[in-house]
Motif scaffolding. Structure first.
Motif, PDB file in Angstrom:
ATOM      1  N   ILE A  10      -2.434  19.673  13.257  1.00 38.84           N
ATOM      2  CA  ILE A  10      -3.975  19.489  12.298  1.00 38.84           C
ATOM      3  C   ILE A  10      -3.464  17.932  11.752  1.00 38.84           C
ATOM      4  CG2 ILE A  10      -4.870  19.718   9.850  1.00 38.84           C
ATOM      5  CD1 ILE A  10      -3.461  23.208  10.335  1.00 38.84           C
ATOM      6  N   ILE A  11      -5.201  16.925  12.273  1.00 36.36           N
ATOM      7  CA  ILE A  11      -4.843  15.923  11.189  1.00 36.36           C
ATOM      8  C   ILE A  11      -5.598  15.825   9.283  1.00 36.36           C
ATOM      9  CG2 ILE A  11      -5.213  13.437  11.506  1.00 36.36           C
ATOM     10  CD1 ILE A  11      -3.808  14.461  14.197  1.00 36.36           C
ATOM     11  N   TRP A  12      -4.014  15.499   9.188  1.00 37.12           N
ATOM     12  CA  TRP A  12      -4.490  15.423   7.814  1.00 37.12           C
ATOM     13  C   TRP A  12      -5.369  14.209   6.973  1.00 37.12           C
ATOM     14  CZ3 TRP A  12       0.994  16.857   5.365  1.00 37.12           C
ATOM     15  CH2 TRP A  12       0.785  18.728   5.358  1.00 37.12           C
ATOM     16  N   GLY A  13      -5.928  13.109   7.904  1.00 37.42           N
ATOM     17  CA  GLY A  13      -6.314  11.886   7.852  1.00 37.42           C
ATOM     18  C   GLY A  13      -5.454  10.703   8.087  1.00 37.42           C
ATOM     19  N   VAL A  14      -6.051   9.467   8.673  1.00 40.84           N
ATOM     20  CA  VAL A  14      -5.929   8.279   8.736  1.00 40.84           C
ATOM     21  C   VAL A  14      -5.550   7.156   7.530  1.00 40.84           C
ATOM     22  CG1 VAL A  14      -6.969   6.222  10.114  1.00 40.84           C
ATOM     23  CG2 VAL A  14      -7.501   8.131  10.484  1.00 40.84           C
ATOM     24  N   VAL A  15      -4.438   6.476   8.068  1.00 43.25           N
ATOM     25  CA  VAL A  15      -3.839   5.506   6.962  1.00 43.25           C
ATOM     26  C   VAL A  15      -4.251   4.524   7.008  1.00 43.25           C
ATOM     27  CG1 VAL A  15      -1.873   4.220   6.562  1.00 43.25           C
ATOM     28  CG2 VAL A  15      -1.634   6.332   7.354  1.00 43.25           C
ATOM     29  N   THR A  16      -5.654   3.730   6.127  1.00 45.26           N
ATOM     30  CA  THR A  16      -6.340   2.818   5.772  1.00 45.26           C
ATOM     31  C   THR A  16      -4.580   1.679   5.487  1.00 45.26           C
ATOM     32  OG1 THR A  16      -6.635   3.648   3.400  1.00 45.26           O
ATOM     33  CG2 THR A  16      -7.797   4.120   5.842  1.00 45.26           C
ATOM     34  N   PHE A  17      -3.837   1.709   4.633  1.00 46.19           N
ATOM     35  CA  PHE A  17      -3.447   0.948   3.303  1.00 46.19           C
ATOM     36  C   PHE A  17      -2.459   1.413   3.019  1.00 46.19           C
ATOM     37  CE2 PHE A  17      -7.797  -0.201   2.676  1.00 46.19           C
ATOM     38  CZ  PHE A  17      -8.272  -1.638   2.516  1.00 46.19           C
ATOM     39  N   SER A  18      -1.206   0.012   3.679  1.00 46.00           N
ATOM     40  CA  SER A  18       0.090   1.022   3.065  1.00 46.00           C
ATOM     41  C   SER A  18       0.924  -0.268   1.510  1.00 46.00           C
ATOM     42  CB  SER A  18       1.566   0.827   3.319  1.00 46.00           C
ATOM     43  OG  SER A  18       0.744  -0.903   4.425  1.00 46.00           O
ATOM     44  N   VAL A  19       0.809   0.136   0.831  1.00 43.41           N
ATOM     45  CA  VAL A  19       1.377  -0.476  -0.670  1.00 43.41           C
ATOM     46  C   VAL A  19       3.618  -0.189  -1.019  1.00 43.41           C
ATOM     47  CG1 VAL A  19       1.695  -1.049  -3.216  1.00 43.41           C
ATOM     48  CG2 VAL A  19      -0.294   0.333  -1.981  1.00 43.41           C
ATOM     49  N   ARG A  20       3.919  -1.625  -1.109  1.00 41.92           N
ATOM     50  CA  ARG A  20       5.092  -1.678  -0.455  1.00 41.92           C
ATOM     51  C   ARG A  20       5.710  -2.307  -2.088  1.00 41.92           C
ATOM     52  NH1 ARG A  20       6.760  -4.584   3.449  1.00 41.92           N
ATOM     53  NH2 ARG A  20       5.872  -2.753   4.619  1.00 41.92           N
ATOM     54  N   ALA A  21       6.848  -1.690  -2.779  1.00 40.75           N
ATOM     55  CA  ALA A  21       7.335  -1.942  -3.704  1.00 40.75           C
ATOM     56  C   ALA A  21       8.856  -3.088  -3.641  1.00 40.75           C
ATOM     57  CB  ALA A  21       8.191  -0.955  -4.716  1.00 40.75           C
ATOM     58  N   HIS A  22       8.845  -4.220  -4.321  1.00 43.10           N
ATOM     59  CA  HIS A  22       9.451  -5.331  -3.811  1.00 43.10           C
ATOM     60  C   HIS A  22      10.588  -6.146  -4.665  1.00 43.10           C
ATOM     61  CE1 HIS A  22       7.129  -7.173  -0.376  1.00 43.10           C
ATOM     62  NE2 HIS A  22       6.080  -6.513  -0.392  1.00 43.10           N
ATOM     63  N   GLU A  23      11.499  -4.239  -4.983  1.00 45.92           N
ATOM     64  CA  GLU A  23      12.320  -4.647  -5.732  1.00 45.92           C
ATOM     65  C   GLU A  23      13.281  -5.597  -5.692  1.00 45.92           C
ATOM     66  OE1 GLU A  23      13.423  -0.740  -5.727  1.00 45.92           O
ATOM     67  OE2 GLU A  23      11.989   0.104  -5.939  1.00 45.92           O
ATOM     68  N   LYS A  24      14.279  -6.070  -6.324  1.00 47.25           N
ATOM     69  CA  LYS A  24      15.037  -6.924  -7.072  1.00 47.25           C
ATOM     70  C   LYS A  24      16.121  -6.428  -6.006  1.00 47.25           C
ATOM     71  CE  LYS A  24      14.684  -8.459 -11.640  1.00 47.25           C
ATOM     72  NZ  LYS A  24      14.981  -8.917 -12.809  1.00 47.25           N
ATOM     73  N   ILE A  50      -1.072  10.644   9.128  1.00 43.33           N
ATOM     74  CA  ILE A  50      -1.129  12.307   8.346  1.00 43.33           C
ATOM     75  C   ILE A  50      -1.536  13.380   8.982  1.00 43.33           C
ATOM     76  CG2 ILE A  50      -0.345  13.071   6.109  1.00 43.33           C
ATOM     77  CD1 ILE A  50       0.500   9.978   5.936  1.00 43.33           C
ATOM     78  N   ALA A  51      -0.462  14.313   9.587  1.00 37.15           N
ATOM     79  CA  ALA A  51      -0.399  14.901  10.318  1.00 37.15           C
ATOM     80  C   ALA A  51       0.367  16.067  10.130  1.00 37.15           C
ATOM     81  CB  ALA A  51      -0.473  14.872  11.844  1.00 37.15           C
TER      82      ALA A  51
END
Length: 142
Positions: A127-141, A87-88
């Protein structure tokens, strides 16, 4: 485009972690299969205060498995290196891209061929705000 949701709270609720793996269906989660209780904070290795959550907007990172609406955990304590998803902010505009470094050249690369790479030019502020380590996804109907 990103939506920064803010820093994470301290401790989360404890959820059951089952010892079996589910190949396709979902067998009955009998109590004797509970290995231990963990929190999502522990599972996602979230260690506040240097962790924060961001909701992703747009489809430029689909090839990396990050889709519009996904929630990503970002670690500010990790030194961003070539190949990390970061995230930058480029000239104060937040982005989620893969960091590429070639010599002195810095490129923010989308994971979707429909988006051109963003070369960081002289005069650009990165400016680097941080490194993405995980993602979470909603599995909707559907």
């Amino acid at each position: 485009m990103l939506t920064i949701l803010g820093p994470l709270a301290g401790e989360g609720a404890q959820l059951p972690l089952y010892s079996f793996r589910v190949p396709a269906g979902f067998p009955s989660p009998a109590a004797d299969h509970i290995e231990r209780r963990i929190s999502l904070d522990e599972l996602l290795d979230i260690r506040a205060p240097h962790m924060y959550l961001v909701r992703i907007e747009g489809d430029s990172m689909q090839g990396a498995g990050i889709f519009c609406g996904d929630l990503v955990a970002v670690d500010r304590s990790i030194e961003a290196e070539h190949g990390h998803i970061v995230i930058a902010a480029v000239n104060a505009e937040p982005v989620c891209k893969r960091l590429h470094k070639r010599g002195n050249e810095v490129i923010l690369q989308s994971a979707n061929r429909n988006f051109a790479p963003r070369y960081i030019m002289e005069g650009d502020e990165l400016i680097i705000w941080g490194v993405v380590t995980f993602s979470v996804r909603a599995h909707e109907k559907a």
